[in-house]
Motif scaffolding. Sequence first.
Motif, PDB file in Angstrom:
ATOM      1  N   PHE A  27       0.828  -1.211   0.000  1.00 53.87           N
ATOM      2  CA  PHE A  27       0.000   0.000   0.000  1.00 53.87           C
ATOM      3  C   PHE A  27       0.862   1.261   0.000  1.00 53.87           C
ATOM      4  O   PHE A  27       0.553   2.227  -0.701  1.00 53.87           O
ATOM      5  CB  PHE A  27      -0.961  -0.005   1.189  1.00 53.87           C
ATOM      6  CG  PHE A  27      -2.215  -0.758   0.892  1.00 53.87           C
ATOM      7  CD1 PHE A  27      -3.014  -0.397  -0.189  1.00 53.87           C
ATOM      8  CD2 PHE A  27      -2.595  -1.852   1.659  1.00 53.87           C
ATOM      9  CE1 PHE A  27      -4.162  -1.106  -0.497  1.00 53.87           C
ATOM     10  CE2 PHE A  27      -3.741  -2.573   1.368  1.00 53.87           C
ATOM     11  CZ  PHE A  27      -4.528  -2.200   0.292  1.00 53.87           C
ATOM     12  N   SER A  28       1.955   1.242   0.777  1.00 53.16           N
ATOM     13  CA  SER A  28       2.770   2.458   0.795  1.00 53.16           C
ATOM     14  C   SER A  28       3.453   2.655  -0.553  1.00 53.16           C
ATOM     15  O   SER A  28       3.615   3.784  -1.024  1.00 53.16           O
ATOM     16  CB  SER A  28       3.776   2.441   1.949  1.00 53.16           C
ATOM     17  OG  SER A  28       4.366   1.192   2.055  1.00 53.16           O
ATOM     18  N   ARG A  33       0.907   4.109  -2.877  1.00 57.03           N
ATOM     19  CA  ARG A  33       0.690   5.539  -2.608  1.00 57.03           C
ATOM     20  C   ARG A  33       1.824   6.373  -3.172  1.00 57.03           C
ATOM     21  O   ARG A  33       1.613   7.441  -3.753  1.00 57.03           O
ATOM     22  CB  ARG A  33       0.570   5.781  -1.114  1.00 57.03           C
ATOM     23  CG  ARG A  33      -0.786   5.481  -0.586  1.00 57.03           C
ATOM     24  CD  ARG A  33      -0.989   6.183   0.709  1.00 57.03           C
ATOM     25  NE  ARG A  33      -1.208   7.611   0.531  1.00 57.03           N
ATOM     26  CZ  ARG A  33      -1.951   8.325   1.349  1.00 57.03           C
ATOM     27  NH1 ARG A  33      -2.523   7.747   2.375  1.00 57.03           N
ATOM     28  NH2 ARG A  33      -2.092   9.615   1.167  1.00 57.03           N
ATOM     29  N   ALA A  34       3.047   5.897  -2.978  1.00 60.63           N
ATOM     30  CA  ALA A  34       4.202   6.641  -3.464  1.00 60.63           C
ATOM     31  C   ALA A  34       4.158   6.780  -4.978  1.00 60.63           C
ATOM     32  O   ALA A  34       4.591   7.779  -5.551  1.00 60.63           O
ATOM     33  CB  ALA A  34       5.491   5.947  -3.030  1.00 60.63           C
ATOM     34  N   GLY A  85       1.377   6.808  -6.791  1.00 59.17           N
ATOM     35  CA  GLY A  85       0.152   7.453  -7.261  1.00 59.17           C
ATOM     36  C   GLY A  85      -0.889   6.388  -7.516  1.00 59.17           C
ATOM     37  O   GLY A  85      -0.755   5.583  -8.431  1.00 59.17           O
ATOM     38  N   THR A  86      -1.926   6.370  -6.688  1.00 61.30           N
ATOM     39  CA  THR A  86      -2.853   5.250  -6.718  1.00 61.30           C
ATOM     40  C   THR A  86      -3.606   5.141  -8.036  1.00 61.30           C
ATOM     41  O   THR A  86      -3.766   4.066  -8.590  1.00 61.30           O
ATOM     42  CB  THR A  86      -3.877   5.363  -5.568  1.00 61.30           C
ATOM     43  OG1 THR A  86      -3.214   5.937  -4.459  1.00 61.30           O
ATOM     44  CG2 THR A  86      -4.442   4.017  -5.215  1.00 61.30           C
ATOM     45  N   GLU A  87      -4.028   6.278  -8.558  1.00 58.60           N
ATOM     46  CA  GLU A  87      -4.880   6.192  -9.753  1.00 58.60           C
ATOM     47  C   GLU A  87      -4.118   5.629 -10.941  1.00 58.60           C
ATOM     48  O   GLU A  87      -4.652   4.906 -11.766  1.00 58.60           O
ATOM     49  CB  GLU A  87      -5.512   7.562 -10.077  1.00 58.60           C
ATOM     50  CG  GLU A  87      -4.607   8.612 -10.685  1.00 58.60           C
ATOM     51  CD  GLU A  87      -3.754   9.301  -9.616  1.00 58.60           C
ATOM     52  OE1 GLU A  87      -3.021  10.227  -9.939  1.00 58.60           O
ATOM     53  OE2 GLU A  87      -3.805   8.878  -8.437  1.00 58.60           O
TER      54      GLU A  87
END
Lengths: 281, 283
Positions: free
Chosen positions: B267-268, B271-272, B274-276
């Motif tokens: 997950f991290s 996020r780093a 860019g989720t989309e």
Amino acid sequence: MSTDVRTPPAAPGTPAEPRRTARARRRIDWGRYYTWAVLAWLFLPILFMVAFSFNDPAGRHNITWQGFTLHWYKNAFAYPELNEAMFNSVSIALLTMLMSGVLGTLLGLALGRFSFRGKQLTNLVMFAAISAPEVVLGAALLSTFLMMGVTTGYWTTVVAHVMFCVSFVAITVRARVITLDPRLEEAAQDLGAGPWTTFRLVTLPMLFPAVMAGGLLAFALSIDDYIITTFVSGDVTTFPLWIWGTTRVGIPPQVNVMGTLLFLVGVILAVANIVMARRRR
Amino acid sequence: MNRKITPYALVLPAWAWLALFFVVPIGGMLSLSLTTGNVITGFQQTFAVGNYVDAVSTYWEQILRSLFYGACATVLCIAIGYPMAYWIAFKGGPYKSTYLLLILLPFFVSFVLRTISWRFLLSDTGVVLGPLKSIGLVPEGFALLNSATAVILGLAYNFLPFMILPIYAVLERMDPRMVEAAHDLYAGRFQAFVRVILPVSLPGVFAGVLMTFIPTSSDYVNASVLGGTHNTMIGNVIQTQYLINNNYPIASSITFVLMGLLLIGIFSYARALGTERVMEVHA
């Protein structure tokens, strides 16, 4: 043929284009050498395995080259336990291929064609099943079998293999379903075919390459699996488990023979695939 | 009416299977991880959170080592696999699918058997080091087997295809005109790569990292075969606790710790990145 598409009829605005291509042709294609070097690395242990299936070792350890022999091929089936393990592996893989093929195809068809309640959840569970570590899958299943008092063995192994293969088949089939033209099915129904006839004569033949690919994937995943199998197989031994068991006492050369034969099956399937792709073109 | 029921009829068998043999077992393992007792007296559900404390305090070394080996192997897979995926996607021409088959072909030989072959290749008197030592190119005391290097190399070897395939898949779908457009806008080869090709390929790299980091950091076959006794990973611990010591509560809590750490890591990383952008893989 697709590589030269942009060279000949140069558009009016791009006079520099042909010259760049000419220069590119003279440049050494390092990428090709690199790719082949990595491929050589991937095949190195297999080369070792094939070569040493012809080795005539002096002692128990088949690691130094002693001389050429066909002895192990003549006596490929000298170990009854190895034969049994191989039979277990192949039969489990076939069952897995069949069962996860059916379940996965239906699932993939539903995911690719219909929208329904719980579709997102289904995708999530499939994604989780694919990305969960094998140790976790094996341990979780073993925990459940223990708590339910199920004795682990042949059928628990089949159940486990089908579980981790279903999602792979479903994804392969879904990818194909999305690219299919739904109007072909509508046309069949306009011509008076019922849903079952439409499925049998129109949908299934179009899906067949994906079903086949998914099934082969399931077969390969199942026959190769070691980690999950150790957890759920109980007293039943498969090919990878048997090899593992003999590592400490010295692996008989017959294992290399079996490995080579498995590899040959892979080569034959690959060649068949290439030939079929040529013919389709 | 019929159209409404059909999808449920189609998914029901697979749903039942996955629920019964994937979702329920994970829950069962969670419950087992909170029990106390042993095989002889049976396990009692006491919600013993202490199992987790015990698991982490006893095996933190193996946990950290596993994550480290997994990360090294993953980075190695990107380094080795990206250029190869790139070359096949853009220069493979009509032989693209043949190259992919060649990459997958070693998989027909058992994973365990391939890893054991590496053991023989890397051994001190083996085919690689033996001759090098006899002509004096490699010092006599040098050993590859039973080292961290051997484990990481083995992991990268076994999981490389899982990195190449997703990266190849995104690069292959990429419109070559985008690169041409970049060149038309005076981007050099390097600039075109960094500004156009690399961003497009990131979802593929993400998928590749998922498919290599998770299995490499939870693998124990490579560590057992190539790493000797000093380089064991958390997978070795889980396997031993489950199948040899029959200490199911501790074994299940370690398994959950491993899964939790992997989820946090993934997950991290998502996020780093860019989720989309990452979600494009599933689209």
